[in-house]
Write a protein that holds these residues in place. Structure first.
Motif, PDB file in Angstrom:
ATOM      1  N   PRO A  35      -6.249  39.098  67.389  1.00 63.53           N
ATOM      2  CA  PRO A  35      -7.704  39.237  67.276  1.00 63.53           C
ATOM      3  C   PRO A  35      -8.367  37.885  67.055  1.00 63.53           C
ATOM      4  CG  PRO A  35      -6.568  40.848  65.897  1.00 63.53           C
ATOM      5  CD  PRO A  35      -5.526  39.885  66.377  1.00 63.53           C
ATOM      6  N   GLU A  36      -9.608  37.757  67.486  1.00 62.85           N
ATOM      7  CA  GLU A  36     -10.330  36.495  67.338  1.00 62.85           C
ATOM      8  C   GLU A  36     -10.565  36.131  65.870  1.00 62.85           C
ATOM      9  OE1 GLU A  36     -13.968  36.526  69.552  1.00 62.85           O
ATOM     10  OE2 GLU A  36     -13.004  35.667  71.307  1.00 62.85           O
ATOM     11  N   SER A  37     -10.505  37.107  64.992  1.00 59.97           N
ATOM     12  CA  SER A  37     -10.760  36.837  63.570  1.00 59.97           C
ATOM     13  C   SER A  37      -9.535  36.304  62.841  1.00 59.97           C
ATOM     14  CB  SER A  37     -11.255  38.105  62.880  1.00 59.97           C
ATOM     15  OG  SER A  37     -10.303  39.139  63.007  1.00 59.97           O
ATOM     16  N   LEU A  38      -8.421  36.093  63.558  1.00 60.06           N
ATOM     17  CA  LEU A  38      -7.205  35.562  62.957  1.00 60.06           C
ATOM     18  C   LEU A  38      -6.781  34.285  63.670  1.00 60.06           C
ATOM     19  CD1 LEU A  38      -5.138  38.877  62.639  1.00 60.06           C
ATOM     20  CD2 LEU A  38      -6.627  37.825  60.904  1.00 60.06           C
ATOM     21  N   HIS A  39      -6.137  33.380  62.922  1.00 63.13           N
ATOM     22  CA  HIS A  39      -5.581  32.156  63.502  1.00 63.13           C
ATOM     23  C   HIS A  39      -4.076  32.245  63.712  1.00 63.13           C
ATOM     24  CE1 HIS A  39      -9.082  29.466  61.921  1.00 63.13           C
ATOM     25  NE2 HIS A  39      -9.275  29.801  63.178  1.00 63.13           N
ATOM     26  N   TYR A  40      -3.392  32.935  62.787  1.00 61.35           N
ATOM     27  CA  TYR A  40      -1.926  32.938  62.798  1.00 61.35           C
ATOM     28  C   TYR A  40      -1.438  34.322  62.404  1.00 61.35           C
ATOM     29  CZ  TYR A  40       2.902  31.629  61.743  1.00 61.35           C
ATOM     30  OH  TYR A  40       4.276  31.559  61.725  1.00 61.35           O
ATOM     31  N   ALA A  41      -0.914  35.057  63.380  1.00 62.38           N
ATOM     32  CA  ALA A  41      -0.460  36.420  63.114  1.00 62.38           C
ATOM     33  C   ALA A  41       0.714  36.769  64.024  1.00 62.38           C
ATOM     34  CB  ALA A  41      -1.610  37.410  63.324  1.00 62.38           C
ATOM     35  N   PRO A  42       1.881  36.139  63.804  1.00 60.81           N
ATOM     36  CA  PRO A  42       3.041  36.448  64.640  1.00 60.81           C
ATOM     37  C   PRO A  42       3.472  37.902  64.457  1.00 60.81           C
ATOM     38  CG  PRO A  42       3.696  35.155  62.724  1.00 60.81           C
ATOM     39  CD  PRO A  42       2.204  35.176  62.732  1.00 60.81           C
ATOM     40  N   VAL A  43       3.977  38.476  65.522  1.00 58.85           N
ATOM     41  CA  VAL A  43       4.384  39.878  65.498  1.00 58.85           C
ATOM     42  C   VAL A  43       5.857  39.995  65.102  1.00 58.85           C
ATOM     43  CG1 VAL A  43       4.696  41.944  66.932  1.00 58.85           C
ATOM     44  CG2 VAL A  43       2.650  40.525  67.205  1.00 58.85           C
ATOM     45  N   ASP A  44       6.159  40.996  64.271  1.00 61.75           N
ATOM     46  CA  ASP A  44       7.524  41.324  63.874  1.00 61.75           C
ATOM     47  C   ASP A  44       8.206  40.179  63.126  1.00 61.75           C
ATOM     48  OD1 ASP A  44       9.620  43.095  63.590  1.00 61.75           O
ATOM     49  OD2 ASP A  44      10.586  42.519  65.476  1.00 61.75           O
ATOM     50  N   HIS A  45       7.510  39.623  62.147  1.00 57.37           N
ATOM     51  CA  HIS A  45       8.039  38.527  61.337  1.00 57.37           C
ATOM     52  C   HIS A  45       8.187  39.019  59.902  1.00 57.37           C
ATOM     53  CE1 HIS A  45       8.375  34.708  59.225  1.00 57.37           C
ATOM     54  NE2 HIS A  45       8.441  34.067  60.374  1.00 57.37           N
ATOM     55  N   ASP A  46       9.420  39.077  59.410  1.00 59.93           N
ATOM     56  CA  ASP A  46       9.684  39.635  58.091  1.00 59.93           C
ATOM     57  C   ASP A  46       9.019  38.814  56.981  1.00 59.93           C
ATOM     58  OD1 ASP A  46      11.135  41.598  56.380  1.00 59.93           O
ATOM     59  OD2 ASP A  46      12.124  39.774  55.648  1.00 59.93           O
ATOM     60  N   GLY A  47       8.979  37.481  57.139  1.00 56.53           N
ATOM     61  CA  GLY A  47       8.336  36.646  56.131  1.00 56.53           C
ATOM     62  C   GLY A  47       6.866  36.977  55.977  1.00 56.53           C
ATOM     63  N   VAL A  48       6.195  37.236  57.094  1.00 59.49           N
ATOM     64  CA  VAL A  48       4.777  37.603  57.036  1.00 59.49           C
ATOM     65  C   VAL A  48       4.613  38.941  56.322  1.00 59.49           C
ATOM     66  CG1 VAL A  48       2.756  38.215  58.409  1.00 59.49           C
ATOM     67  CG2 VAL A  48       4.169  36.270  59.088  1.00 59.49           C
ATOM     68  N   ARG A  49       5.451  39.924  56.656  1.00 54.83           N
ATOM     69  CA  ARG A  49       5.364  41.234  56.011  1.00 54.83           C
ATOM     70  C   ARG A  49       5.516  41.117  54.495  1.00 54.83           C
ATOM     71  NH1 ARG A  49       7.970  43.283  60.871  1.00 54.83           N
ATOM     72  NH2 ARG A  49      10.000  42.623  60.092  1.00 54.83           N
ATOM     73  N   ARG A  50       6.547  40.377  54.070  1.00 49.59           N
ATOM     74  CA  ARG A  50       6.802  40.264  52.633  1.00 49.59           C
ATOM     75  C   ARG A  50       5.741  39.406  51.935  1.00 49.59           C
ATOM     76  NH1 ARG A  50      11.376  37.743  51.275  1.00 49.59           N
ATOM     77  NH2 ARG A  50      11.810  36.855  53.329  1.00 49.59           N
ATOM     78  N   ARG A  51       5.174  38.474  52.660  1.00 52.43           N
ATOM     79  CA  ARG A  51       4.109  37.630  52.113  1.00 52.43           C
ATOM     80  C   ARG A  51       2.858  38.472  51.832  1.00 52.43           C
ATOM     81  NH1 ARG A  51       4.011  32.291  52.722  1.00 52.43           N
ATOM     82  NH2 ARG A  51       2.036  31.144  52.651  1.00 52.43           N
ATOM     83  N   VAL A  52       2.495  39.295  52.812  1.00 52.70           N
ATOM     84  CA  VAL A  52       1.343  40.183  52.632  1.00 52.70           C
ATOM     85  C   VAL A  52       1.602  41.153  51.486  1.00 52.70           C
ATOM     86  CG1 VAL A  52       0.032  42.052  53.708  1.00 52.70           C
ATOM     87  CG2 VAL A  52       0.530  39.969  55.008  1.00 52.70           C
ATOM     88  N   ALA A  53       2.805  41.739  51.462  1.00 58.39           N
ATOM     89  CA  ALA A  53       3.136  42.710  50.415  1.00 58.39           C
ATOM     90  C   ALA A  53       3.120  42.066  49.033  1.00 58.39           C
ATOM     91  CB  ALA A  53       4.504  43.328  50.697  1.00 58.39           C
ATOM     92  N   GLY A  54       3.689  40.857  48.916  1.00 60.05           N
ATOM     93  CA  GLY A  54       3.730  40.172  47.622  1.00 60.05           C
ATOM     94  C   GLY A  54       2.346  39.836  47.105  1.00 60.05           C
ATOM     95  N   THR A  55       1.473  39.379  47.994  1.00 60.78           N
ATOM     96  CA  THR A  55       0.110  39.044  47.581  1.00 60.78           C
ATOM     97  C   THR A  55      -0.648  40.303  47.162  1.00 60.78           C
ATOM     98  OG1 THR A  55       0.109  37.175  49.128  1.00 60.78           O
ATOM     99  CG2 THR A  55      -2.025  37.927  48.304  1.00 60.78           C
ATOM    100  N   ALA A  56      -0.525  41.353  47.975  1.00 62.69           N
ATOM    101  CA  ALA A  56      -1.216  42.608  47.656  1.00 62.69           C
ATOM    102  C   ALA A  56      -0.719  43.185  46.333  1.00 62.69           C
ATOM    103  CB  ALA A  56      -1.026  43.611  48.789  1.00 62.69           C
TER     104      ALA A  56
END
Length: 346
Positions: free
Chosen positions: A71-92
């Protein structure tokens, strides 16, 4: 009496400048701030922090996510990346458990959006350069306010008026060097952790062109065999700010942290802007020159270094002093705490 709610401070992990200014503000905030990011362990002293999983793609990470449908509202959003998933979960999870009154985002439009989705008011750190793309615009629109880690004189004149109107400026968000006496003839080159494209051979040639100066290169540069005797390669050092303070002239890439440190020393500054997204370093260099705080060198390989050094020596020290606020961390901390205590209302 109800305990004051915490402030979360997201710290981007490219380079060292984000962490340095976050730590400076956190130290001045009386224990209210928790730093949140990757690579904080062992680097933020006794400050409270949350270590996040790394979200970078390997090998050869360049900041691109390879996503075809981002989406245009994002700069960095790789698909199917476990580090991103856990990063979002940890912050939330941290937000759920701590109910922060405010989140400072330095810098990531994705983290700004995540905080807002989690119902937390945000202050978004806005770096130099022209950041008017849809992603930045959305992050700015959703924020309570914007924080620029530099003096207002260094604002890019092309920045839209509505963005400027919502911005507060705080210079001096650095590890302050200890006062020192300049050593005549000492030139210090600092190549930051954010990367640079100047090869070591360039500094060997620069030292040969000014043999009456003692050249010291710190940071990301490889030592060369056969370098001239007036050139010393130091690599990464723990006391770079103090070395800058002892120098007669300092040469740095035009990153916010490095520039801020030189301005704090009051030493003559030559900046060599690097290509960065949104023209960040070139905007900073041009603004410094307009304000009389630096001399700019666009091509170190072909530069007339003796002439540049003389131009730097002729700069008015008062111009640099006007761009540095020794109380910047305390002022920024007071402002953020006040925003937090108002429930994130500007």
């Amino acid at each position: 009496m109800t305990a004051a709610r915490p402030i979360g401070y997201y710290v981007h992990h490219h380079g060292a400048g984000h962490r340095t200014r976050a730590a400076a503000i956190a130290r001045a905030a009386g224990g209210r701030v928790t730093l949140i990011g990757t690579g904080l362990a062992g680097k933020v002293s006794d400050l409270a922090y949350l270590e996040l999983p790394d979200d970078r793609l390997e090998p050869g990470f360049t900041g691109a996510d390879g996503a075809a449908n981002r989406p245009e509202s994002l700069h960095y959003a790789p698909v199917d990346h476990d580090g991103v998933r856990r990063r979002v979960a940890g912050t939330a999870q941290w937000i759920v458990e701590n109910a922060p009154a405010l989140m400072v985002i330095d810098v990531s439009v994705e983290m700004a959006m995540l905080a807002r989705l989690a119902s937390v008011p945000t202050v978004v750190v806005r770096l130099a350069g022209l950041r008017t793309d849809p992603a930045h615009r959305d992050a700015f629109r959703g924020a309570t306010a914007l924080l620029c880690p530099f003096d207002e004189q260094l604002e890019d004149p092309a920045t839209p008026a509505d963005i400027v109107a919502r911005t507060r400026y705080f210079s001096g968000l650095i590890d302050r060097p200890h006062p020192a006496t300049a050593q005549p003839g000492m030139v210090t080159v600092v190549l930051g952790a954010g990367g640079n494209d100047v090869e070591g051979a360039v500094w060997a040639a620069a030292a040969r062109s000014a043999p009456d100066m003692e050249w010291h290169v710190l940071g990301a540069a490889d030592a060369l065999p056969g370098a001239p005797p007036n050139l010393t390669w130091h690599g990464w050092v723990a006391n770079a700010p103090d070395r800058m303070a002892r120098s007669e002239v300092v040469i740095v890439t035009a990153g916010n942290g490095a520039v801020g440190t030189v301005l704090a020393t009051g030493r003559p500054l030559i900046c060599i802007p690097q290509d960065r997204p949104f023209g960040e370093q070139r905007s900073t260099a041009a603004a410094l020159v307009r304000a009389g705080g630096a001399v700019q060198c666009d091509n170190p390989a072909t530069a007339d270094w003796p002439a540049l050094i003389e131009r730097a020596r002729a700069l008015d020290p008062g111009a640099a002093r006007a761009l540095d606020d020794p109380s910047g961390p305390e002022r920024a901390a007071r402002w953020l705490v006040k925003l937090a205590d108002r429930g994130g209302r500007s």
